[in-house]
Design a protein around this motif. Sequence first.
Motif, PDB file in Angstrom:
ATOM      1  N   ILE A  75       0.825  -1.196   0.000  1.00 35.89           N
ATOM      2  CA  ILE A  75       0.000   0.000   0.000  1.00 35.89           C
ATOM      3  C   ILE A  75       0.863   1.251   0.000  1.00 35.89           C
ATOM      4  CG2 ILE A  75      -1.799   1.216   1.278  1.00 35.89           C
ATOM      5  CD1 ILE A  75      -2.659  -1.424   2.427  1.00 35.89           C
ATOM      6  N   PHE A  76       2.007   1.218   0.693  1.00 41.41           N
ATOM      7  CA  PHE A  76       2.832   2.395   0.864  1.00 41.41           C
ATOM      8  C   PHE A  76       3.766   2.566  -0.328  1.00 41.41           C
ATOM      9  CE2 PHE A  76       1.754   3.484   5.140  1.00 41.41           C
ATOM     10  CZ  PHE A  76       1.283   2.293   5.650  1.00 41.41           C
ATOM     11  N   LEU A  77       4.020   3.807  -0.665  1.00 39.29           N
ATOM     12  CA  LEU A  77       4.954   4.133  -1.731  1.00 39.29           C
ATOM     13  C   LEU A  77       6.257   4.542  -1.080  1.00 39.29           C
ATOM     14  CD1 LEU A  77       5.251   4.447  -4.791  1.00 39.29           C
ATOM     15  CD2 LEU A  77       4.672   6.851  -4.514  1.00 39.29           C
ATOM     16  N   ALA A  78       7.261   3.713  -1.196  1.00 38.62           N
ATOM     17  CA  ALA A  78       8.539   3.975  -0.542  1.00 38.62           C
ATOM     18  C   ALA A  78       9.561   4.374  -1.589  1.00 38.62           C
ATOM     19  CB  ALA A  78       9.017   2.738   0.209  1.00 38.62           C
ATOM     20  N   ILE A 134       9.619  -5.311   7.800  1.00 27.79           N
ATOM     21  CA  ILE A 134       9.967  -5.555   6.406  1.00 27.79           C
ATOM     22  C   ILE A 134       9.990  -7.056   6.141  1.00 27.79           C
ATOM     23  CG2 ILE A 134      11.318  -3.437   6.202  1.00 27.79           C
ATOM     24  CD1 ILE A 134      13.840  -5.114   6.520  1.00 27.79           C
ATOM     25  N   ILE A 135       9.916  -7.397   4.851  1.00 27.46           N
ATOM     26  CA  ILE A 135      10.021  -8.787   4.424  1.00 27.46           C
ATOM     27  C   ILE A 135      11.477  -9.244   4.548  1.00 27.46           C
ATOM     28  CG2 ILE A 135       9.721 -10.365   2.491  1.00 27.46           C
ATOM     29  CD1 ILE A 135       7.101  -9.411   3.544  1.00 27.46           C
ATOM     30  N   SER A 255      15.618  -6.727  -0.521  1.00 26.27           N
ATOM     31  CA  SER A 255      15.589  -6.167   0.823  1.00 26.27           C
ATOM     32  C   SER A 255      14.772  -4.876   0.859  1.00 26.27           C
ATOM     33  CB  SER A 255      17.015  -5.896   1.306  1.00 26.27           C
ATOM     34  OG  SER A 255      17.018  -5.435   2.636  1.00 26.27           O
ATOM     35  N   LEU A 256      14.419  -4.463   2.079  1.00 29.46           N
ATOM     36  CA  LEU A 256      13.704  -3.210   2.334  1.00 29.46           C
ATOM     37  C   LEU A 256      12.349  -3.162   1.629  1.00 29.46           C
ATOM     38  CD1 LEU A 256      16.541  -0.533   2.234  1.00 29.46           C
ATOM     39  CD2 LEU A 256      15.508  -1.627   4.216  1.00 29.46           C
ATOM     40  N   GLN A 257      11.569  -4.219   1.801  1.00 31.03           N
ATOM     41  CA  GLN A 257      10.189  -4.238   1.328  1.00 31.03           C
ATOM     42  C   GLN A 257       9.288  -4.311   2.548  1.00 31.03           C
ATOM     43  OE1 GLN A 257       9.327  -6.223  -2.536  1.00 31.03           O
ATOM     44  NE2 GLN A 257      11.058  -7.520  -1.970  1.00 31.03           N
ATOM     45  N   ARG A 258       8.448  -3.329   2.714  1.00 29.49           N
ATOM     46  CA  ARG A 258       7.681  -3.208   3.946  1.00 29.49           C
ATOM     47  C   ARG A 258       6.604  -4.281   4.043  1.00 29.49           C
ATOM     48  NH1 ARG A 258       4.536   2.061   6.398  1.00 29.49           N
ATOM     49  NH2 ARG A 258       4.559   1.351   8.552  1.00 29.49           N
ATOM     50  N   TYR A 259       6.472  -4.841   5.247  1.00 35.76           N
ATOM     51  CA  TYR A 259       5.445  -5.840   5.551  1.00 35.76           C
ATOM     52  C   TYR A 259       4.289  -5.109   6.216  1.00 35.76           C
ATOM     53  CZ  TYR A 259       3.344 -10.157   7.326  1.00 35.76           C
ATOM     54  OH  TYR A 259       2.480 -11.199   7.596  1.00 35.76           O
ATOM     55  N   THR A 260       3.120  -5.083   5.557  1.00 33.88           N
ATOM     56  CA  THR A 260       2.001  -4.260   6.013  1.00 33.88           C
ATOM     57  C   THR A 260       0.902  -5.052   6.699  1.00 33.88           C
ATOM     58  OG1 THR A 260       0.963  -4.452   3.825  1.00 33.88           O
ATOM     59  CG2 THR A 260       2.412  -2.569   4.200  1.00 33.88           C
TER      60      THR A 260
END
Length: 345
Positions: A75-78, A134-135, A255-260
């Motif tokens: 959902i988030f745009l990082a 994060i994942i 790396s650095l993929q957010r877990y929502t």
Amino acid sequence: MAMVAIMREIKRRRVSQSKTFKVEISFPAKIPLPAIAAALHGQESQNSREAFRVLDIILRQHAAKHMIDHRSISIFLATSYRGCFLVRQSFFQNEPRSFFDLGGGVLGCWGFHSSFQATQGGLSLNIDGSTTTIIKPGPLVDFLIANQNVRDCYQLHWAKAKRTLKNLRIRVHPFNREYRITGLSDSTCKRQMFSWKSGVKDRNGDVKCVDVTVFDYFVNHGRINLCFSGDFPCIDVGKPRKPTYIPIEPCSLLSLQRYTKALTVFQSRFAKVEGRILSAPRIFVQAAKIDHWAVVKFSARCDIRSLCRDLIRFGEMKGISTSPPLDVFEENPQFRRADGHQLLF
């Protein structure tokens, strides 16, 4: 001359088909410059909050100038830049020392949050700690096994895996290419067919298209050794009308993929931090104490013993040490109906 005439006709048609669009730019808000100047000197004003928001946006845009990759994570745009990614005003670095395992294929990531605040000494940049989930990067199969808490990939629930993997980014080895997951194939890797241009031309000079399975293509033409991918769905990284299938074995999560998603009870455990035992505080005020007191009862219909216990208990709640009453004086029953004049005279 005929070719020149045709080219001129094509250009004329392109010019005639051109369209004109009118664009209007509107500002969402107007922030007076004196408000920002007052904020720099630590002075509060009517528009201070809007001024701080403008400064926060400037800080974020300054960091975005170093952007090297732009990715959509759930959902988030990082925005990822120089090994970091931003979530609102929080910054997170891609360093293993910033990660801590939460279980289920999820990592906690330490970062920092920045914001501007007005102080008596002027404008200050407030830096505070921040945490996100994060994942866990690495082989895609390992993440699914840990996330669903199963022993091996043969026990995976693929409908659940499809929802979990959607929009995550992967790197495919040995091609070293990055893709975004859009879904899973309907069939297994050994049965999923696609049309492949073999490079061989037919009699008319057209390249032949051959229907092959994803498994055969990667093993025979990609020279990739697949051990167990043939029995499971493929990863789809294409578009709805033009899918692109990849076996699960050569896929690794970036790396650095957010877990929502919401954390489980076991993942939401309290963190252990170092602490110290403080000495008992000194007593500056001596608490009051009541040693001598008595109760006089005037024709009241109540339990006098219960009343005394309540008075002692309420006193202790307020920090007043109260001893039991010395005595309880009750009115003579023969004077209960007499008025005050008869009692005095």
